[in-house]
Design an enzyme around this catalytic site. Sequence first.
Site, PDB file in Angstrom:
ATOM      1  N   PRO A 261     -40.552 -11.902  56.942  1.00 33.22           N
ATOM      2  CA  PRO A 261     -39.496 -10.908  57.077  1.00 33.22           C
ATOM      3  C   PRO A 261     -38.442 -11.348  58.099  1.00 33.22           C
ATOM      4  CG  PRO A 261     -41.399 -10.248  58.356  1.00 33.22           C
ATOM      5  CD  PRO A 261     -41.773 -11.531  57.669  1.00 33.22           C
ATOM      6  N   ARG A 299     -20.819  -9.749  56.700  1.00 36.20           N
ATOM      7  CA  ARG A 299     -21.482  -9.027  55.612  1.00 36.20           C
ATOM      8  C   ARG A 299     -20.560  -8.074  54.847  1.00 36.20           C
ATOM      9  NH1 ARG A 299     -25.447  -6.138  55.617  1.00 36.20           N
ATOM     10  NH2 ARG A 299     -26.598  -7.205  53.972  1.00 36.20           N
ATOM     11  N   CYS A 328      -6.597 -13.433  59.562  1.00 36.62           N
ATOM     12  CA  CYS A 328      -5.517 -13.421  58.568  1.00 36.62           C
ATOM     13  C   CYS A 328      -6.050 -13.479  57.139  1.00 36.62           C
ATOM     14  CB  CYS A 328      -4.602 -14.590  58.814  1.00 36.62           C
ATOM     15  SG  CYS A 328      -3.917 -14.492  60.446  1.00 36.62           S
TER      16      CYS A 328
HETATM   17  N1  LLP Z   1     -37.825 -16.218  53.058  1.00 33.67           N
HETATM   18  C1  LLP Z   1     -36.938 -16.884  52.263  1.00 33.67           C
HETATM   19  C2  LLP Z   1     -37.404 -17.992  51.457  1.00 33.67           C
HETATM   20  C3  LLP Z   1     -35.595 -16.459  52.224  1.00 33.67           C
HETATM   21  O1  LLP Z   1     -34.743 -17.080  51.436  1.00 33.67           O
HETATM   22  C4  LLP Z   1     -35.174 -15.370  53.028  1.00 33.67           C
HETATM   23  C5  LLP Z   1     -33.793 -14.927  53.025  1.00 33.67           C
HETATM   24  C6  LLP Z   1     -36.132 -14.727  53.839  1.00 33.67           C
HETATM   25  C7  LLP Z   1     -37.449 -15.186  53.821  1.00 33.67           C
HETATM   26  C8  LLP Z   1     -35.792 -13.559  54.717  1.00 33.67           C
HETATM   27  O2  LLP Z   1     -35.347 -12.494  53.958  1.00 33.67           O
HETATM   28  P1  LLP Z   1     -35.204 -11.040  54.625  1.00 33.67           P
HETATM   29  O3  LLP Z   1     -36.560 -10.602  55.031  1.00 33.67           O
HETATM   30  O4  LLP Z   1     -34.310 -11.175  55.792  1.00 33.67           O
HETATM   31  O5  LLP Z   1     -34.617 -10.227  53.562  1.00 33.67           O
HETATM   32  N2  LLP Z   1     -27.117 -13.167  54.274  1.00 33.67           N
HETATM   33  C9  LLP Z   1     -27.710 -12.151  53.410  1.00 33.67           C
HETATM   34  C10 LLP Z   1     -29.194 -12.339  53.296  1.00 33.67           C
HETATM   35  C11 LLP Z   1     -29.594 -13.706  52.771  1.00 33.67           C
HETATM   36  C12 LLP Z   1     -31.091 -13.864  52.703  1.00 33.67           C
HETATM   37  C13 LLP Z   1     -31.470 -15.278  52.423  1.00 33.67           C
HETATM   38  N3  LLP Z   1     -32.874 -15.520  52.389  1.00 33.67           N
HETATM   39  C14 LLP Z   1     -27.356 -10.780  53.950  1.00 33.67           C
HETATM   40  O6  LLP Z   1     -26.649 -10.697  54.944  1.00 33.67           O
HETATM   41  O7  LLP Z   1     -27.746  -9.782  53.364  1.00 33.67           O
END
Ligand code: LLP
Length: 403
Positions: A261, A299, A328
Site C-alpha cells: 500500500p 494530480r 503558464c
Molecule cells: N504496487 C505497484 C506495483 C504499483 O504499481 C503501485 C502504484 C503500488 C503498489 C501502490 O499503489 P497505491 O497503494 O498507492 O494505490 N500517481 C497516481 C497513482 C499511480 C500508482 C502507480 N502504482 C495517483 O496520483 O493517483
Amino acid sequence: MSIDTKALVKKYGTPLYVYDFDYIENRYTTLKEAFAGKKSMINYAVKANSNLSVIAHLAKLGAGADCVSIGEVKRALDAGIDRYKIIFSGVGKRDDEIREALQKDILLLNLESEAEMKRVEMIAKELDKEARISIRVNPNIDPQTHPYISTGLHENKFGVEINMAKRMYIYANKSTHLNPVGIHFHIGSQLTKLDPIRESCMIVADLVRSLKAIKIDIKFFDVGGGIGVVYDKEKTIAPQAYAQAIFESIKGLDLTLLCEPGRYMVANAGAFLTRVLYEKVNDTKRFVIVDGAMNDLLRPSLYNAYHKIEAIGVEGECSEADVVGPVCESGDFLGKAVSLPPLEHNDLLVVHSAGAYGFTMASNYNTRPKSAEVALQGGEDRLIRQRESYEDQVRLEMDYLRP
Ligand code: LLP
C-alpha cells in the site's frame, strides 16, 4: 488532521507539504492488525511519498518497502528498512539497477517479462549469485478505477499472462541463478471495490496451486497495493474485509502475504498549504490565484483528481472559484468550482489528502523550487525537507555555462 496552519506557515513558508506521522502510524497498525495471526509483511510503496523521514517512520514500525527504481531501493535502505524486506518491481529495470539490487541482496526482484527474466539470470550468473524473484501476473481483471491507474488488464503494459507466467516459473525453477520465491499482481490504484481484488486473488492462488503440483513452491503471495482512500465521499474497502478476502483465496497454502500500500498509508496524512496571491473575476468566472501550482501537486491537472480545498480562518459568503497556480498552462489548477469565501492577499488555503503522489510527482517546471516538507508528530512539528533554492536547481548546469 487538526493543525495550526498559520503557525506552520509562519515558520516554514508556502507552498508547504505537511504530514501527520501519527496518522501514518495508525494506518500501518490498522492494516497490520487486519493480518494478525497470519504471516504477512507490509511493503510500503515508496513512490507514494518517498521522503526519507516518512520511510524511516514506517521502517521503525516494522514496514518493508516496495520500490520501482534503484533510487527508491537506496532511499529505503538509507531510511533504515532491512534489506530482506525490500522488493524491487517495475517493467523497465536497467542492467545497472538489476546488478546493484542483486549486490545489495534485497528480498526479491519482481519480474514483468520473459526478456527481463533472462537479463536477471545473466547478471546473476556474472555475479555468481542466485537471484530471488517473483513474477508479476496480469490477471486480466478490470479494477474499476481511473484508466491511468488501472494496471491489471491485458491492454496495460504490466505483468505477464498466466500461461506465460507458468512457463517462466518452470524455466526459473531449473535455472541455477534464479530462485522463484514469490508471485505478484497489482490491478490498479485507488481501488474502492473488493470484488476485483478477490477475483484476482483467486486466479493467482490457483496458479500457485498448479505450480505446487509440479513441485514449484512459492513462498510469498504479493497482492500489490491499491487500497483506495476517501478524497471526497468514496466508500472504501475495510482492512478486515480486504484481509479476509485474501486469506480465503489462499486457504490451505503455506504463504507469507505481502502487500504494497502507498496511498492508503499516506494520502490522508498529508495536506498542501498554499497562500492566496490574488483574486480575479471576469464576466464568467472567479479565479483564486495561489502560490502553489501543478508543478507542486499534479494530480488535479493530470487526472482531474479531486482534492478538498478549504480557506483558513476566513468568514464571508462563499461563491465558486477555480483555484489556480502561477504556472503558464491552462491546465494548472488545484481545484475547480471550489466554494470559497472572499479572499485576500496572504489568506491561506489547505489542499487536503495530498500526502500520496503529491511531492513525489512534483517538478521544477517554470523553474519553480520544490516545496518544503514538514512532519507533525506527538504535537510537534519538524522540517523533513528544506525548500529548494534557485541555486539547488541550477547546480548541475552552472559549470557548463559558456562565457
Ligand atoms: N504496487 C505497484 C506495483 C504499483 O504499481 C503501485 C502504484 C503500488 C503498489 C501502490 O499503489 P497505491 O497503494 O498507492 O494505490 N500517481 C497516481 C497513482 C499511480 C500508482 C502507480 N502504482 C495517483 O496520483 O493517483
